[in-house]
Design a protein around this motif. Structure first.
Motif, short mmCIF file in Angstrom:
data_model
loop_
_atom_site.label_atom_id
_atom_site.label_comp_id
_atom_site.label_asym_id
_atom_site.label_seq_id
_atom_site.Cartn_x
_atom_site.Cartn_y
_atom_site.Cartn_z
N VAL A 65 0.79 -1.22 -0.28
CA VAL A 65 -0.11 0.14 0.26
C VAL A 65 0.68 1.15 -0.03
CG1 VAL A 65 -1.95 1.41 1.26
CG2 VAL A 65 -1.75 -1.39 1.27
N ILE A 66 0.46 2.03 -0.70
CA ILE A 66 0.93 3.50 -0.69
C ILE A 66 0.19 4.39 0.37
CG2 ILE A 66 1.38 5.77 -1.85
CD1 ILE A 66 1.54 4.44 -4.42
N HIS A 67 0.98 4.57 1.47
CA HIS A 67 0.52 5.26 2.55
C HIS A 67 0.79 7.07 2.45
CE1 HIS A 67 -0.56 1.63 4.70
NE2 HIS A 67 0.70 1.03 4.22
N LEU A 68 -0.37 7.48 2.29
CA LEU A 68 -0.27 8.92 2.00
C LEU A 68 -0.90 9.86 3.08
CD1 LEU A 68 -0.50 10.59 -1.47
CD2 LEU A 68 -1.39 11.83 0.40
N SER A 69 -0.34 10.69 3.84
CA SER A 69 -0.86 11.55 4.65
C SER A 69 -0.99 12.84 3.92
CB SER A 69 0.06 11.71 5.99
OG SER A 69 0.37 10.80 6.58
N HIS A 70 -2.42 13.42 4.31
CA HIS A 70 -2.94 14.68 3.54
C HIS A 70 -2.67 15.83 4.58
CE1 HIS A 70 -4.39 17.58 0.99
NE2 HIS A 70 -5.86 17.72 1.49
N GLY A 71 -1.63 16.54 4.54
CA GLY A 71 -1.26 17.48 5.63
C GLY A 71 0.17 17.98 5.55
N PRO A 72 0.59 18.43 6.69
CA PRO A 72 1.95 19.04 6.64
C PRO A 72 2.91 17.94 6.59
CG PRO A 72 0.71 20.30 8.19
CD PRO A 72 -0.17 19.20 7.61
N VAL A 73 4.13 17.98 6.04
CA VAL A 73 5.01 17.14 6.13
C VAL A 73 5.61 16.54 7.31
CG1 VAL A 73 7.26 18.45 5.88
CG2 VAL A 73 7.07 16.02 4.59
N GLY A 74 5.51 17.26 8.28
CA GLY A 74 5.89 16.94 9.46
C GLY A 74 5.17 15.78 10.21
N CYS A 75 3.97 15.69 10.18
CA CYS A 75 3.14 14.62 10.53
C CYS A 75 3.59 13.52 9.88
CB CYS A 75 1.38 14.97 10.19
SG CYS A 75 0.92 16.52 10.93
N THR A 76 3.63 13.46 8.52
CA THR A 76 4.10 12.22 8.13
C THR A 76 5.59 11.87 8.36
OG1 THR A 76 3.11 13.04 5.77
CG2 THR A 76 4.47 11.34 5.55
N TYR A 77 6.65 12.77 8.56
CA TYR A 77 7.80 12.47 8.73
C TYR A 77 7.89 11.99 10.48
CZ TYR A 77 12.82 12.52 9.68
OH TYR A 77 14.38 12.00 9.83
N ASP A 78 7.08 12.42 11.38
CA ASP A 78 7.01 11.85 12.66
C ASP A 78 6.28 10.32 12.74
OD1 ASP A 78 7.12 12.49 15.44
OD2 ASP A 78 5.11 12.22 15.34
N THR A 79 5.81 10.10 11.93
CA THR A 79 5.23 8.70 11.66
C THR A 79 5.80 7.68 10.75
OG1 THR A 79 3.30 9.64 10.33
CG2 THR A 79 2.89 9.51 12.48
N TRP A 80 6.89 8.04 10.26
CA TRP A 80 7.79 7.32 9.35
C TRP A 80 8.17 6.12 10.06
CZ3 TRP A 80 11.84 9.17 5.34
CH2 TRP A 80 12.14 8.09 4.65
N GLN A 81 8.05 5.04 9.70
CA GLN A 81 8.35 3.65 10.38
C GLN A 81 9.57 3.77 11.31
OE1 GLN A 81 5.70 2.07 10.85
NE2 GLN A 81 4.52 3.00 9.46
N THR A 82 9.45 3.56 12.54
CA THR A 82 10.55 3.15 13.71
C THR A 82 10.10 1.98 14.44
OG1 THR A 82 9.29 4.69 15.30
CG2 THR A 82 10.93 5.74 14.00
N LYS A 83 9.34 1.35 14.00
CA LYS A 83 8.83 0.15 14.85
C LYS A 83 9.10 -1.21 14.11
CE LYS A 83 5.20 1.70 17.90
NZ LYS A 83 3.72 1.50 18.23
N ARG A 84 9.97 -1.12 12.98
CA ARG A 84 10.38 -2.51 12.41
C ARG A 84 9.34 -3.24 11.94
NH1 ARG A 84 15.25 -3.49 16.67
NH2 ARG A 84 15.80 -1.26 16.93
N TYR A 85 8.33 -2.73 11.18
CA TYR A 85 7.12 -3.58 10.82
C TYR A 85 7.67 -4.22 9.54
CZ TYR A 85 4.31 -0.63 13.91
OH TYR A 85 3.37 0.24 14.83
N LEU A 86 8.15 -5.28 9.72
CA LEU A 86 8.59 -6.00 8.46
C LEU A 86 7.74 -6.64 7.59
CD1 LEU A 86 11.49 -8.28 10.29
CD2 LEU A 86 11.47 -5.96 9.59
N SER A 87 7.91 -6.89 6.17
CA SER A 87 7.08 -7.37 5.18
C SER A 87 7.89 -8.39 4.36
CB SER A 87 6.35 -6.39 4.71
OG SER A 87 6.86 -5.64 3.68
N ASP A 88 7.18 -9.23 3.65
CA ASP A 88 7.80 -9.98 2.62
C ASP A 88 7.82 -9.45 1.28
OD1 ASP A 88 5.29 -10.35 1.96
OD2 ASP A 88 5.06 -12.54 2.62
N ASN A 89 7.68 -8.10 1.20
CA ASN A 89 7.84 -7.43 -0.40
C ASN A 89 8.66 -6.52 -0.13
OD1 ASN A 89 6.58 -5.69 1.30
ND2 ASN A 89 5.14 -4.59 -0.15
N ASP A 90 10.00 -6.91 0.23
CA ASP A 90 11.12 -5.90 0.32
C ASP A 90 10.76 -4.76 1.26
OD1 ASP A 90 13.83 -5.51 -0.29
OD2 ASP A 90 13.46 -4.20 -1.97
#
Length: 521
Positions: A65-90
């Motif tokens: 999925v393309i996860h797109l936040s509609h708002g200021p870029v700071g909201c998006t950057y603050d929630t960019w993955q830091t929890k190591r949610y792994l997946s099998d699609n690289d």
């Protein structure tokens, strides 16, 4: 009353009702702090917002999925993955984050046109991805952009794509838990039942509330496969968008994190009649009991027992080795949500550590009930603590280690308390029998680390001066206080208090070959 008042929060008397000490013989109703309420102004809460709960916690572990936040870029950057949610699609969802990058002009004139353009550009940039989630933020909610209308317009023009809209502005709810509820209900209403899977298997489940932190989902999926159970979808770790649209075709919902996803399970039960079973993937006994519970539903208990016997025989000796060395070590269990009660009893029973405090930033009363019920007398339970309260608790309780998030963890390190990342793990996965031993190893390494012991040494009064021979010392050796300081009584008194400040404002005698500059005091 069992309420505990922090010294640092005496100026905010309302905070007294948000911390308790579990006393002898007390009932849960006597020892429950108030929780999941609006943040008290002035407490400097460290909570996450509802947008963070929707996007960061639940939404973005979806892998295709393309996860797109509609708002200021700071909201998006603050929630960019830091929890190591792994997946099998690289790990597509870890590598990329998307934002409409809203500016002031969009607040005035609207941002729907920009959003549509961004959606199309994102699909063109990644043509192999045909699914998208759009997250609303505070800014776009306040100006009233119609995200659903824009998404539908794009889907009409690009019939091979599908878009999910989550209206999850940060102010929607007291904490990130409000975002959990929002995205669960929105997904159920808008997407569940819109895709028919081709699924084979006698026993089919949805694995709900699992986010595949460092591969947790892989571990549990292996156990289910060994029992002959087919995982229809995982909400949402390593989860596929279309598989999650087909959640209505499962025979059973197996729920891991009740705090984030029970809303979805309850709706699936009401509309589609799919039963719900709550399980626990952490700890030898809780995990074994959970597998037997799922097996009992399908009448295949012998398959679960075989796994339990094999895994316990393999890993029990190693866990016992760590337990002998962790016995009576004190831990502050500050993970945030359901791990509060997933871990509280089994780390004590199976690893020997003593839980001296539990807290939650976004949990509800039910989380505190289960957490407090599973800790020993004398444990301090806190709802929505701030940094000062956390520091005071650690200084009072003197824990050997804390399990918490990165921000409180970095604060703990400053006062020489080691921490393990309860959200993203240090060396996960921590689920399963092997994972539980890996968790014990991480605790052991943190507590007994030679580097950590060195951090407690104070070398500031070392017998050997550390300034001899340094060029800076030579430069400062022949300096005088400026005339401005000599003639300024207030500044002279101030510099007398702080030797380092006085050194900094001294000026060296200028060399004959350099210009004479006036230096302000």
């Amino acid at each position: 009353m069992p309420y505990h008042e922090f010294e640092c929060s005496k100026c905010i008397p309302e905070r007294k009702q948000h911390a308790v000490i579990k006393g002898p013989g007390e009932q849960l109703t006597d020892a429950l702090p108030q929780g999941y309420l609006n943040t008290i102004p002035g407490t400097i809460s460290e909570r996450g917002c509802a947008y963070c709960g929707a996007k960061h916690v639940i939404g973005t572990p979806m892998k295709d999925v393309i996860h797109l936040s509609h708002g200021p870029v700071g909201c998006t950057y603050d929630t960019w993955q830091t929890k190591r949610y792994l997946s099998d699609n690289d790990n597509f969802q870890l590598k990329y984050t998307f934002a409409s990058d809203m500016k002031e002009k969009h607040v005035v004139f609207g941002a729907e046109g920009m959003l549509k353009q961004n959606i199309i550009e994102a699909f063109k940039a990644f043509p192999h991805i045909k699914r998208m989630t759009i997250y609303q933020t505070c800014a776009t909610a306040l100006i009233g952009d119609d995200l659903h209308a824009v998404a539908q317009e794009v889907m009409d023009e690009l019939p091979d794509v599908d878009i999910f809209v989550c209206n999850s502005p940060g102010f929607r709810g007291p904490s990130q838990s409000g975002g959990h509820h929002t995205i669960c209900i929105a997904w159920f209403k808008e997407k569940v039942g819109t895709f028919e899977p081709v699924r084979e298997g006698e026993y089919i489940i949805n694995y709900v509330g699992e986010y595949n932190i460092q591969g947790d989902q892989y571990i549990m999926e292996d156990f289910f496969e060994r029992m002959g159970i087919t995982v229809n979808s995982t909400f949402t770790g390593n989860g596929s968008y279309d598989d999650l649209r087909a959640m209505h075709r499962a025979h059973l919902n197996v729920l891991e994190c009740a705090r984030s996803s029970e809303y979805l399970c309850n709706e699936l039960r009401v509309k589609y009649g799919i039963p719900r079973l709550d399980i626990d993937g952490f700890g030898f006994k809780p995990l074994g009991d959970s597998l037997k519970k799922v097996a009992l539903f399908f009448g295949i208990e012998d398959r679960a027992q075989k796994i339990i016997d094999e895994e316990t025989a393999r890993w029990q000796p190693e866990l016992d080795w760590y337990k002998a060395r962790l016995q009576d070590k004190k831990v502050c269990l500050w993970p945030g949500g359901s791990k509060l009660w997933h871990w509280a009893h089994c780390i004590h029973e199976e690893m020997g550590v003593k839980v001296v405090s539990v807290y939650t930033k976004f949990g509800h009363q039910g989380d505190m009930e289960k957490g407090i019920a599973r800790v020993e007398e004398g444990a301090l339970a806190i709802d929505d603590p701030n940094e000062l309260e956390g520091l005071e608790a650690m200084e009072t309780l003197q824990p050997d280690i804390i399990f918490t998030g990165k921000r409180p963890g970095e604060v703990a390190k400053k006062i020489r308390v080691p921490y393990l990342n309860a959200h993203g793990y240090h060396n996960g996965p921590w689920k399963g029998w092997e994972g539980w031993v890996r968790f014990a190893r991480d605790i052991y390494n943190a507590i007994y680390s030679p580097m950590h012991k060195l951090s407690k040494l104070d070398i500031s009064k070392d017998e050997i001066p550390t300034t001899i021979g340094f060029e800076t010392q030579r430069m400062l050796s022949d300096v005088n206080l400026s005339d401005e300081i000599k003639n300024n009584k207030e500044l002279r008194e101030y510099t007398g208090k702080w030797d380092c400040t006085r050194d900094l404002i001294k000026k060296p005698a200028p060399r004959s070959d350099e210009p004479q500059l006036a230096i302000a005091a």
